[in-house]
Design an enzyme around this catalytic site. Structure first.
Site, PDB file in Angstrom:
ATOM      1  N   GLY A 178       0.771  -1.242   0.000  1.00 60.28           N
ATOM      2  CA  GLY A 178       0.000   0.000   0.000  1.00 60.28           C
ATOM      3  C   GLY A 178       0.799   1.287   0.000  1.00 60.28           C
ATOM      4  O   GLY A 178       0.224   2.365   0.170  1.00 60.28           O
ATOM      5  N   TRP A 237       2.399   2.945  -2.524  1.00 62.68           N
ATOM      6  CA  TRP A 237       2.039   3.871  -3.611  1.00 62.68           C
ATOM      7  C   TRP A 237       0.619   4.396  -3.401  1.00 62.68           C
ATOM      8  O   TRP A 237       0.301   5.529  -3.765  1.00 62.68           O
ATOM      9  CB  TRP A 237       2.162   3.179  -4.978  1.00 62.68           C
ATOM     10  CG  TRP A 237       3.581   2.951  -5.430  1.00 62.68           C
ATOM     11  CD1 TRP A 237       4.705   2.910  -4.638  1.00 62.68           C
ATOM     12  CD2 TRP A 237       4.046   2.745  -6.774  1.00 62.68           C
ATOM     13  NE1 TRP A 237       5.820   2.677  -5.410  1.00 62.68           N
ATOM     14  CE2 TRP A 237       5.457   2.573  -6.711  1.00 62.68           C
ATOM     15  CE3 TRP A 237       3.406   2.668  -8.015  1.00 62.68           C
ATOM     16  CZ2 TRP A 237       6.236   2.335  -7.864  1.00 62.68           C
ATOM     17  CZ3 TRP A 237       4.176   2.434  -9.160  1.00 62.68           C
ATOM     18  CH2 TRP A 237       5.572   2.268  -9.081  1.00 62.68           C
ATOM     19  N   ASP A 284      -5.115  -5.587  -5.899  1.00 61.83           N
ATOM     20  CA  ASP A 284      -4.043  -6.565  -5.705  1.00 61.83           C
ATOM     21  C   ASP A 284      -4.726  -7.899  -5.413  1.00 61.83           C
ATOM     22  O   ASP A 284      -5.808  -7.933  -4.839  1.00 61.83           O
ATOM     23  CB  ASP A 284      -3.140  -6.189  -4.519  1.00 61.83           C
ATOM     24  CG  ASP A 284      -1.754  -6.832  -4.647  1.00 61.83           C
ATOM     25  OD1 ASP A 284      -0.766  -6.076  -4.789  1.00 61.83           O
ATOM     26  OD2 ASP A 284      -1.650  -8.079  -4.636  1.00 61.83           O
ATOM     27  N   ASP A 316      -7.463 -10.502  -8.982  1.00 62.31           N
ATOM     28  CA  ASP A 316      -6.418 -10.539 -10.003  1.00 62.31           C
ATOM     29  C   ASP A 316      -6.743  -9.483 -11.056  1.00 62.31           C
ATOM     30  O   ASP A 316      -7.844  -9.470 -11.613  1.00 62.31           O
ATOM     31  CB  ASP A 316      -6.419 -11.942 -10.631  1.00 62.31           C
ATOM     32  CG  ASP A 316      -5.249 -12.164 -11.575  1.00 62.31           C
ATOM     33  OD1 ASP A 316      -4.673 -11.175 -12.067  1.00 62.31           O
ATOM     34  OD2 ASP A 316      -4.930 -13.341 -11.821  1.00 62.31           O
ATOM     35  N   ASP A 361       2.811  -1.246 -10.297  1.00 68.40           N
ATOM     36  CA  ASP A 361       4.050  -1.790  -9.728  1.00 68.40           C
ATOM     37  C   ASP A 361       3.938  -3.318  -9.708  1.00 68.40           C
ATOM     38  O   ASP A 361       4.628  -3.988  -8.954  1.00 68.40           O
ATOM     39  CB  ASP A 361       4.241  -1.229  -8.301  1.00 68.40           C
ATOM     40  CG  ASP A 361       5.669  -1.368  -7.792  1.00 68.40           C
ATOM     41  OD1 ASP A 361       6.575  -1.608  -8.612  1.00 68.40           O
ATOM     42  OD2 ASP A 361       5.879  -1.231  -6.575  1.00 68.40           O
ATOM     43  N   LYS A 392       5.978  -0.925 -13.949  1.00 68.30           N
ATOM     44  CA  LYS A 392       7.197  -1.720 -13.777  1.00 68.30           C
ATOM     45  C   LYS A 392       7.411  -2.602 -14.999  1.00 68.30           C
ATOM     46  O   LYS A 392       6.462  -3.176 -15.540  1.00 68.30           O
ATOM     47  CB  LYS A 392       7.035  -2.612 -12.539  1.00 68.30           C
ATOM     48  CG  LYS A 392       8.357  -3.222 -12.074  1.00 68.30           C
ATOM     49  CD  LYS A 392       8.172  -4.456 -11.230  1.00 68.30           C
ATOM     50  CE  LYS A 392       7.579  -4.235  -9.877  1.00 68.30           C
ATOM     51  NZ  LYS A 392       8.523  -3.731  -8.881  1.00 68.30           N
TER      52      LYS A 392
END
Ligand SMILES: C[S@@+](CC[C@H](N)C(=O)[O-])C[C@H]1O[C@@H](n2cnc3c(N)ncnc32)[C@H](O)[C@@H]1O
EC number: 2.1.1.166
Length: 251
Positions: free
Chosen positions: A90, A92, A113, A129, A153, A193
């Site tokens: 958590g 970000w 998440d 998901d 991320d 990312k």
């Protein structure tokens, strides 16, 4: 924005002390831990970013990656709504809630998440998901309007087979990019990312078609030995309804 510590930490000898008063340079005793786990734990305990995140009340050292990228590229300023993909634990999301002045009554951040995440004030969290076909709609319902920043991320859980891990994380990046182009406001930004070598050529072409600038970034908080890096696409050009030349969507 606060300045992150030097990735090498303060230069006052091998057993340095953090702002929180913890000693760095700690060794983990040989025990039942596997050597690789012990090395990970040692690196974690001795990481100035980890120490600093605890001291400053952040949930992850990953916040400094976002803050360092923002310091250089100014993506957070002025953001009114943010989507955080792969949000747990958590960090970000904490930053996103702060910059958007989000509250539980008037949430401006939606996060997802597949792991559990303790509530972050002002953040609507969905545990599922992101690759589930329902995820994009749920995120948009939770946010209640188009975001001007999509953050990802997400990293696929490691299998130990580096090529597989690489491909899975690149796939997440690709799905996140398409999601961003589907939902962003014109002028918005996308940060995700990716792995060394950067985004695949096809994805880069897609991003360049849809954003005014696309760069790869490796913030100092991202460990030098890690293959992780980020792709940053700034200035979303807006959705085009079709290839037949209809005007760009300006919602
Ligand atoms: C590096 S962590 C994120 C750290 C976070 N930015 C922070 O500051 O606390 C990556 C997260 O991505 C999540 N993740 C990976 N694949 C996912 C997927 N397909 N859907 C949802 N979350 C995913 C993982 O569960 C993990 O919690």
């Amino acid at each position: 924005m606060t300045k992150p510590p030097s990735p090498k930490g303060p230069s006052n000898g091998p057993t340095r002390t953090t702002p929180g008063g913890r000693k760095l340079g700690q060794k983990v005793k040989k025990s039942k831990l596997k050597a690789s786990s012990r090395r990970w734990l040692e690196r974690h305990l001795n990481d100035p970013y980890v120490q600093r995140s605890k001291h400053e009340g952040y949930r992850s050292r990953a916040v400094y990656k976002l803050l360092e990228i923002d310091e250089k590229h100014q993506i957070l300023k002025g953001a009114k709504r943010i989507i955080d993909l792969g949000a747990a634990p958590g960090g970000w999301s904490q930053i996103s809630a702060r910059v958007t002045e989000s509250t539980d009554l008037d949430p401006k951040v939606a996060a997802i998440d597949f792991l559990e995440m303790d509530p972050v004030p002002g953040v609507r969290f969905i545990q599922m998901d992101f690759l589930d076909e329902e995820a994009p709609r749920k995120l948009m319902d939770a946010l209640g309007g188009s975001p001007d920043l999509v953050l990802s991320d997400m990293a696929a859980p490691t299998t130990g087979h580096s090529r597989t891990d690489h491909l899975r994380t690149m796939y997440l990046c690709e799905v996140a990019a398409h999601f961003a182009v589907d939902v962003l406001r014109p002028g918005g930004h996308f940060l995700a990312k990716t792995f060394q070598g950067g985004a695949e050529r096809e994805l880069l072409t897609f991003l360049k078609q849809n954003f005014r600038s696309v760069v790869h970034v490796k913030p100092p908080a991202s460990r030098a030995e890690s293959v992780e890096m980020f792709v940053l696409a700034k200035g979303f050009k807006g959705r085009r309804h079709s290839d037949e030349g209809e005007e760009a969507d300006t919602d």
